[in-house]
Design an enzyme around this catalytic site. Structure first.
Site, mmCIF file in Angstrom:
data_model
loop_
_atom_site.group_PDB
_atom_site.id
_atom_site.type_symbol
_atom_site.label_atom_id
_atom_site.label_comp_id
_atom_site.label_asym_id
_atom_site.label_seq_id
_atom_site.Cartn_x
_atom_site.Cartn_y
_atom_site.Cartn_z
ATOM 1 N N GLY A 10 0.723 -1.278 0.001
ATOM 2 C CA GLY A 10 -0.124 0.060 -0.017
ATOM 3 C C GLY A 10 0.740 1.400 0.000
ATOM 4 O O GLY A 10 1.914 1.076 0.501
ATOM 5 N N ALA A 11 0.217 2.301 -0.618
ATOM 6 C CA ALA A 11 0.952 3.620 -0.539
ATOM 7 C C ALA A 11 0.101 4.559 -0.114
ATOM 8 O O ALA A 11 -0.019 5.666 -0.409
ATOM 9 C CB ALA A 11 1.313 4.011 -1.952
ATOM 10 N N GLY A 12 -0.624 4.420 1.068
ATOM 11 C CA GLY A 12 -1.312 5.146 1.567
ATOM 12 C C GLY A 12 -0.753 6.241 2.772
ATOM 13 O O GLY A 12 0.488 6.491 2.604
ATOM 14 N N GLY A 13 -1.565 6.477 3.952
ATOM 15 C CA GLY A 13 -0.520 7.258 4.782
ATOM 16 C C GLY A 13 0.810 6.739 5.284
ATOM 17 O O GLY A 13 1.824 7.327 4.952
ATOM 18 N N GLY A 53 2.302 3.686 4.910
ATOM 19 C CA GLY A 53 3.138 3.008 3.816
ATOM 20 C C GLY A 53 3.698 3.845 3.005
ATOM 21 O O GLY A 53 4.925 3.780 2.547
ATOM 22 N N ASN A 61 -3.007 -1.320 13.800
ATOM 23 C CA ASN A 61 -3.541 -1.069 15.225
ATOM 24 C C ASN A 61 -3.796 -2.346 15.739
ATOM 25 O O ASN A 61 -4.424 -3.534 15.386
ATOM 26 C CB ASN A 61 -4.520 -0.027 15.238
ATOM 27 C CG ASN A 61 -4.264 1.185 14.930
ATOM 28 O OD1 ASN A 61 -3.138 1.901 15.294
ATOM 29 N ND2 ASN A 61 -5.052 1.895 13.987
ATOM 30 N N LYS A 107 0.397 1.229 23.218
ATOM 31 C CA LYS A 107 -0.453 2.004 22.370
ATOM 32 C C LYS A 107 -1.706 1.877 21.903
ATOM 33 O O LYS A 107 -2.625 2.547 21.744
ATOM 34 C CB LYS A 107 0.343 1.882 20.828
ATOM 35 C CG LYS A 107 -0.084 2.634 19.706
ATOM 36 C CD LYS A 107 0.550 2.285 18.268
ATOM 37 C CE LYS A 107 -0.387 2.941 17.439
ATOM 38 N NZ LYS A 107 0.016 2.433 16.015
ATOM 39 N N GLU A 140 -12.241 0.772 12.072
ATOM 40 C CA GLU A 140 -11.660 -0.653 12.697
ATOM 41 C C GLU A 140 -12.305 -0.781 13.928
ATOM 42 O O GLU A 140 -11.732 -0.981 14.997
ATOM 43 C CB GLU A 140 -10.079 -0.322 12.742
ATOM 44 C CG GLU A 140 -9.448 -0.170 11.605
ATOM 45 C CD GLU A 140 -7.949 -0.212 11.671
ATOM 46 O OE1 GLU A 140 -7.004 -0.810 11.171
ATOM 47 O OE2 GLU A 140 -7.681 0.765 12.467
#
Length: 307
Positions: free
Chosen positions: A7-10, A12, A103, A186, A268
């Site tokens: 993926g190349a979202g936020g 990644g 997460n 976290k 999620e």
């Protein structure tokens, strides 16, 4: 090191861009829509830590993927994990390491069942990122915190090799011998932040102004109790930091899950809140239960309207 970023979202896109700018051997596994965006605008990151503009980042589609890769950097949403695993399965070799930055904790079990526990590392990142309408990555806060390590806590050659890749890209990534504890801490915070800001549909500052700080603290205490039941009592510094952030007067902070709700996007809920209730060992967690039910109602309404 041959690196596949899924993926190349936020997340990644952000870490992949920084690695690629440092001339690391990086390829992005992307879907056709994101591939078209990247072909048109390139991979663009806007950050106080330094802007990046890569006009032609290397991309590959699942059907053309060939391996093996040394490292798979995985940062998809938890609800996309099953499909993501199928897409990158062909490039997993005996020497591949999978570093997930998702997460919660449940993804470790899923990855371990599919590929073997020895292949999977633990990882956690604290950074606020979003995509603008043109697909550019916007870094919303001033810094980042990334740590990773072997689930058993050992220091191994592959951990050192991955750390060297991050260091070459100027990414401060801590090698943790307590990565499961880090991930639980976290999880405690993001679930508390997501739960209270979604339940109240407001920022932390507005919740405090409305008299909701005790409710936020109660939610944090419930989730901390679940972590403790599972053997991961939050350490004092983490507990104090979470409490301070969730009760800060005037804070504009909202969880990314609230931004997803406000944008009518998938959330999620099961992976961040529902999984905690499953691990609560039949305890009573009224605020967490209410926050989870609120998000499930949102999902039900979203699904009904989409039909």
């Amino acid at each position: 090191m041959k690196i596949l970023v899924v993926g190349a979202g936020g997340i990644g896109g952000y870490f992949g861009a920084r690695l690629l700018r440092a001339e690391r051997d990086v390829t992005f596994l992307v879907r056709p829509r994101r591939a078209a965006e990247l072909a048109k605008t390139g991979l663009v990151v806007k950050s106080k830590l330094g802007d990046i503009a890569l006009p032609a980042p290397p991309t590959v589609s699942a059907e053309k993927l060939k391996g093996p890769y040394d490292l798979v950097l995985l940062s998809c949403k938890a609800f996309d994990l099953e499909g993501a695993m199928t897409s990158f399965a062909p490039v997993i070799g005996p020497g591949t390491a999978i570093l997930p930055l998702l997460n919660g904790i449940g993804h470790l079990d899923m990855l371990g069942r599919r590929f073997g526990k020895d292949i999977v590392l633990g990882g956690q990142v604290a950074i606020s990122l979003t995509l603008d309408p043109e697909g550019r990555i916007q870094h919303l806060n001033d810094g980042l915190s990334l740590s990773f390590g072997e689930l058993a806590g050992s220091r191994t050659p592959r951990i050192e090799a991955i750390a060297a890749e991050f260091a070459a890209a100027g990414i401060q990534a801590g090698r943790s011998e307590t990565i499961l504890q880090d991930m639980w801490e976290k999880w405690v915070f993001i679930a508390s932040a997501a739960g209270i800001t979604c339940l109240m549909r407001a920022s932390i500052g507005d919740i405090v102004a409305g008299g909701g700080a005790p409710l936020a603290v109660t939610l944090l205490d419930e989730i901390s109790a679940i972590a403790t039941l599972n053997g991961f009592l939050p350490r004092p510094a983490s507990a104090q930091r979470a409490r301070a952030m969730l009760t800060a007067a005037g804070s504009p902070f909202t969880a990314s899950m609230l931004r997803d709700v406000e944008g009518n996007r998938a959330v999620e809920a099961d992976h961040v809140l529902g999984e905690l209730l499953k691990r609560g060992k039949d305890g009573r967690y009224p605020v967490l239960t209410a926050a989870y039910a609120h998000l499930k109602a949102y999902e039900a309404r979203r699904a009904r309207i989409a039909i």
